[in-house]
Scaffold this active site. Structure first.
Site, PDB file in Angstrom:
ATOM      1  N   HIS A 320       0.767  -1.269   0.092  1.00  0.00           N
ATOM      2  CA  HIS A 320       0.073   0.031   0.125  1.00  0.00           C
ATOM      3  C   HIS A 320       0.770   1.221  -0.030  1.00  0.00           C
ATOM      4  O   HIS A 320       1.870   1.198   0.827  1.00  0.00           O
ATOM      5  CB  HIS A 320      -0.865   0.004   1.348  1.00  0.00           C
ATOM      6  CG  HIS A 320      -2.211   0.957   0.931  1.00  0.00           C
ATOM      7  ND1 HIS A 320      -1.850   2.366   1.334  1.00  0.00           N
ATOM      8  CD2 HIS A 320      -3.361   0.799   0.562  1.00  0.00           C
ATOM      9  CE1 HIS A 320      -3.087   2.888   1.082  1.00  0.00           C
ATOM     10  NE2 HIS A 320      -3.951   1.796   0.576  1.00  0.00           N
ATOM     11  N   ASP A 377      -7.976  -5.195  -0.440  1.00  0.00           N
ATOM     12  CA  ASP A 377      -8.383  -6.016  -1.449  1.00  0.00           C
ATOM     13  C   ASP A 377      -8.249  -7.517  -1.396  1.00  0.00           C
ATOM     14  O   ASP A 377      -8.650  -8.428  -1.933  1.00  0.00           O
ATOM     15  CB  ASP A 377      -7.833  -5.512  -2.456  1.00  0.00           C
ATOM     16  CG  ASP A 377      -8.403  -4.086  -3.065  1.00  0.00           C
ATOM     17  OD1 ASP A 377      -7.507  -3.404  -3.534  1.00  0.00           O
ATOM     18  OD2 ASP A 377      -9.629  -3.905  -3.095  1.00  0.00           O
TER      19      ASP A 377
HETATM   20  C1  SDX Z   1      -6.057   0.254  -3.073  1.00  0.00           C
HETATM   21  O1  SDX Z   1      -4.291   4.796  -2.040  1.00  0.00           O
HETATM   22  C2  SDX Z   1      -5.332   4.208  -1.399  1.00  0.00           C
HETATM   23  O2  SDX Z   1      -5.757   4.455  -0.421  1.00  0.00           O
HETATM   24  C3  SDX Z   1      -5.838   2.792  -2.207  1.00  0.00           C
HETATM   25  C4  SDX Z   1      -6.868   2.128  -1.530  1.00  0.00           C
HETATM   26  C5  SDX Z   1      -8.288   2.872  -1.235  1.00  0.00           C
HETATM   27  O3  SDX Z   1      -8.786   2.489  -0.319  1.00  0.00           O
HETATM   28  O4  SDX Z   1      -8.512   3.751  -1.929  1.00  0.00           O
HETATM   29  O5  SDX Z   1      -6.404   1.639  -0.274  1.00  0.00           O
HETATM   30  C6  SDX Z   1      -7.371   0.926  -2.435  1.00  0.00           C
HETATM   31  O6  SDX Z   1      -5.940   0.803  -3.889  1.00  0.00           O
HETATM   32  C7  SDX Z   1      -5.167  -0.799  -2.414  1.00  0.00           C
HETATM   33  C8  SDX Z   1      -4.201  -1.212  -3.305  1.00  0.00           C
HETATM   34  C9  SDX Z   1      -4.800  -2.433  -4.107  1.00  0.00           C
HETATM   35  N1  SDX Z   1      -3.572  -2.529  -5.107  1.00  0.00           N
HETATM   36  C10 SDX Z   1      -2.814  -3.932  -5.003  1.00  0.00           C
HETATM   37  O7  SDX Z   1      -3.078  -4.672  -3.952  1.00  0.00           O
HETATM   38  C11 SDX Z   1      -1.863  -4.145  -5.952  1.00  0.00           C
HETATM   39  C12 SDX Z   1      -0.589  -4.985  -5.643  1.00  0.00           C
HETATM   40  N2  SDX Z   1      -0.042  -3.662  -4.881  1.00  0.00           N
HETATM   41  C13 SDX Z   1       1.077  -2.879  -5.466  1.00  0.00           C
HETATM   42  O8  SDX Z   1       0.946  -2.819  -6.763  1.00  0.00           O
HETATM   43  C14 SDX Z   1       1.408  -1.757  -4.916  1.00  0.00           C
HETATM   44  O9  SDX Z   1       1.933  -2.165  -3.368  1.00  0.00           O
HETATM   45  C15 SDX Z   1       0.748  -0.421  -4.632  1.00  0.00           C
HETATM   46  C16 SDX Z   1       0.260  -0.033  -5.891  1.00  0.00           C
HETATM   47  C17 SDX Z   1      -0.484  -0.905  -3.828  1.00  0.00           C
HETATM   48  C18 SDX Z   1       1.590   0.485  -3.912  1.00  0.00           C
HETATM   49  O10 SDX Z   1       2.579   0.980  -4.838  1.00  0.00           O
HETATM   50  P1  SDX Z   1       3.683   1.878  -4.449  1.00  0.00           P
HETATM   51  O11 SDX Z   1       3.371   2.677  -3.198  1.00  0.00           O
HETATM   52  O12 SDX Z   1       3.935   2.576  -5.601  1.00  0.00           O
HETATM   53  O13 SDX Z   1       4.575   0.825  -3.976  1.00  0.00           O
HETATM   54  P2  SDX Z   1       6.144   0.541  -4.836  1.00  0.00           P
HETATM   55  O14 SDX Z   1       5.612   0.031  -6.280  1.00  0.00           O
HETATM   56  O15 SDX Z   1       7.026   1.849  -4.590  1.00  0.00           O
HETATM   57  O16 SDX Z   1       6.696  -0.740  -3.854  1.00  0.00           O
HETATM   58  C19 SDX Z   1       7.789  -0.534  -2.904  1.00  0.00           C
HETATM   59  C20 SDX Z   1       8.457  -1.849  -3.139  1.00  0.00           C
HETATM   60  C21 SDX Z   1       8.973  -2.045  -4.586  1.00  0.00           C
HETATM   61  O17 SDX Z   1      10.111  -3.004  -4.631  1.00  0.00           O
HETATM   62  P3  SDX Z   1      11.447  -2.057  -4.747  1.00  0.00           P
HETATM   63  O18 SDX Z   1      11.466  -1.205  -5.920  1.00  0.00           O
HETATM   64  O19 SDX Z   1      11.870  -1.235  -3.454  1.00  0.00           O
HETATM   65  O20 SDX Z   1      12.364  -3.178  -4.784  1.00  0.00           O
HETATM   66  O21 SDX Z   1       7.674  -2.733  -2.677  1.00  0.00           O
HETATM   67  C22 SDX Z   1       7.486  -3.612  -4.051  1.00  0.00           C
HETATM   68  C23 SDX Z   1       7.738  -2.962  -5.486  1.00  0.00           C
HETATM   69  O22 SDX Z   1       8.235  -3.465  -6.446  1.00  0.00           O
HETATM   70  N3  SDX Z   1       5.826  -4.212  -4.272  1.00  0.00           N
HETATM   71  C24 SDX Z   1       5.575  -5.261  -4.333  1.00  0.00           C
HETATM   72  C25 SDX Z   1       4.293  -5.100  -3.900  1.00  0.00           C
HETATM   73  N4  SDX Z   1       3.909  -3.968  -3.676  1.00  0.00           N
HETATM   74  C26 SDX Z   1       5.002  -3.446  -3.730  1.00  0.00           C
HETATM   75  N5  SDX Z   1       6.316  -6.529  -4.685  1.00  0.00           N
HETATM   76  C27 SDX Z   1       5.377  -7.376  -4.802  1.00  0.00           C
HETATM   77  N6  SDX Z   1       4.219  -7.695  -4.611  1.00  0.00           N
HETATM   78  C28 SDX Z   1       3.484  -6.495  -4.370  1.00  0.00           C
HETATM   79  N7  SDX Z   1       1.995  -6.389  -4.165  1.00  0.00           N
END
Ligand code: SDX
Length: 442
Positions: A320, A377
């Site tokens: 998140h 989710d």
């Molecule tokens: C919602 O914003 C809100 O409030 C949203 C929400 C709401 O109520 O409106 O809460 C609803 O959208 C919840 C999120 C649902 N999405 C998912 O579950 C999709 C999977 N999650 C990821 O795509 C991600 O965690 C996000 C999109 C939710 C957050 O993205 P960020 O903040 O841009 O995180 P990031 O990509 O910068 O991640 C930091 C690190 C990265 O690795 P490094 O580059 O540091 O090596 O964590 C990794 C990312 O690759 N990472 C994950 C991951 N989420 C982040 N790796 C594997 N699986 C994941 N799910």
């Protein structure tokens, strides 16, 4: 419009006194940046005059460090895993309130009295039907149309039936219309996919039961809504009701800042929510769990894939932008999912896979070091499935839950005297000036 429902939005508490300004030195010149502090102690540097005074802008792709507005609607503390609607902790609301109460709270700023709630619900009941001509819109969609596409299209189309806006009465009535017609449109989208006739709303059912009735009743057999399903849907809608400046809510504010009407602004929010990184994640979680089930339940293989950057695979429902602790909504849903499935007499192999996945990820350094926890989710889809909701409708249910939050933010923006059209800047990285070459010379 009855006067009782023209509730006055509660005034926000006085903010703490601002500390001394921050100082920024750029090209040897010092610039003062006023500091603003929120009612929960959040500190912001006001850069609204930065470009005028220094010529520089800030740079923050994804706006992870940028406050777009002040808001009194929802407070989130991502580090502590706190979520409060107008000051009320989500843990104290869940299981103790009706979704319609929370709609009222988010939009008008205070919990309704019994009288206010009765009048609000009466208003909603009287506006659940859509214009009969709107049924023709559905005839144009292919039966395979994704219900989020139909929801977004039909919501903006409401503005063709209710074009007049500007007087507060119309705005408040359009808020009622949108909240009331959202479930009707959503259920009709499902009926389009099923090739079944649209089911009309009933005035004797609660907001949640009416939606389930419109979803699952058929002409030959009215659907009897079980109390456990009404309670489960009520909880799911409340947990999704608002989440401050998330992608879709920021979209609603962005579109609304141009003075686009309520329906057009909310339609844009629905489209933003559809993305699999946002609200579309609940559909993607179930698809991911199904893929693991079909792959001999080998969830550890998918944990390893999620850790491999090159795989392009993410553990959907994990991580998140704000929560770097458990998403409190996920904790509530995890505690609820077993109870709902037991009461429904449903067992779902995907739930066991989800729990095993969570257990492994929560002890794996890759996830722990990045503070990746289950979000709202991760478990919601399991409950939707148990309720008989098809996967492609999960994000539509998210949208129905988020409707009051989007509306509350749109109204807050509209009534903010400092509001002006949103127009971010950029850092240009393209080619320098060069002479145009006519086609004949290329
Ligand atoms: C919602 O914003 C809100 O409030 C949203 C929400 C709401 O109520 O409106 O809460 C609803 O959208 C919840 C999120 C649902 N999405 C998912 O579950 C999709 C999977 N999650 C990821 O795509 C991600 O965690 C996000 C999109 C939710 C957050 O993205 P960020 O903040 O841009 O995180 P990031 O990509 O910068 O991640 C930091 C690190 C990265 O690795 P490094 O580059 O540091 O090596 O964590 C990794 C990312 O690759 N990472 C994950 C991951 N989420 C982040 N790796 C594997 N699986 C994941 N799910």
């Amino acid at each position: 419009m009855s006067q009782q429902t023209k509730a006055v939005v509660e005034e926000s508490p006085a903010l703490p006194p601002a500390p001394a300004p921050a100082r920024l030195t750029l090209d040897g010149k010092e610039h003062e940046l006023p500091v603003i502090v929120g009612s929960e102690g959040e500190v912001g540097l006001d850069i609204s005059q930065l470009r005028a005074r220094s010529g520089a802008i800030t740079f923050d792709p994804g706006y992870g460090n940028t406050g777009a507005c002040e808001s009194a609607i929802t407070f989130i503390d991502g580090e502590a895993g706190i979520l409060r609607y107008r000051g009320y902790p989500i843990e104290e609301i869940a299981g103790r309130a009706q979704f319609t109460e929370i709609c009222y709270l988010l939009i008008y700023g205070h919990l309704p009295t019994a009288e206010e709630l009765k009048d609000f619900e009466n208003q909603l009941t009287r506006h659940t039907m859509i214009h009969e001509d709107m049924k023709k819109f559905f005839e144009g969609f292919p039966s395979s149309a994704h219900p989020m596409a139909m929801l977004s299209s039909m919501v903006v189309s409401l503005s063709t039936y209710y074009p007049k806006e500007g007087r507060d009465d119309d705005l408040d009535l359009n808020v009622i219309r949108l909240l009331a017609k959202g479930p009707t449109i959503a259920a009709a989208s499902y009926k389009k996919n099923m090739g079944q006739p649209v089911v009309y709303p009933r005035n004797d059912l609660s907001y949640c039961s009416n939606f389930l009735h419109m979803m699952f009743s058929v002409p030959a057999e009215p659907y009897e809504v079980r109390p456990v399903l009404d309670r489960a849907l009520n909880l799911l809608l409340i947990l999704h009701a608002d989440h401050e400046q998330n992608c879709s809510t920021s979209t609603v504010r962005m579109v609304g800042s141009s003075q686009a009407n309520l329906f057009a602004s909310i339609s844009a929010g629905i489209s933003a929510l559809w993305g699999p990184l946002h609200g579309g994640a609940n559909q993607a979680v179930i698809e991911m769990l199904g893929r693991i089930r079909d792959d001999h339940g080998d969830y550890k293989k998918y944990v390893d894939m999620a850790k491999d950057k090159g795989s392009g695979f993410k553990l959907m429902g994990f991580g998140h932008r704000v929560y770097k602790n458990f998403d409190p909504r996920a904790k509530i849903l995890k505690a609820t999912v077993d109870e709902v499935l037991a009461e429904l007499g449903v067992s779902d192999p995907l739930l066991e896979i989800a729990k095993a996945l969570e257990e492994v990820a929560l002890h794996d350094e890759f996830f722990v070091s990045r503070k990746l926890y289950p979000n709202v989710d991760f478990y919601s889809g399991i409950i939707y499935r148990a309720m008989g909701i098809p996967t492609n409708m999960f994000t539509v249910l998210f949208a129905l839950g988020r409707m009051p939050g989007w509306i509350a933010h749109w109204r807050e923006m509209l009534h903010d005297p400092r509001n002006r059209i949103n127009r971010p800047r950029q850092i240009y990285t393209g080619p320098p000036q060069r002479p145009f070459v006519p086609l004949a010379q290329r």
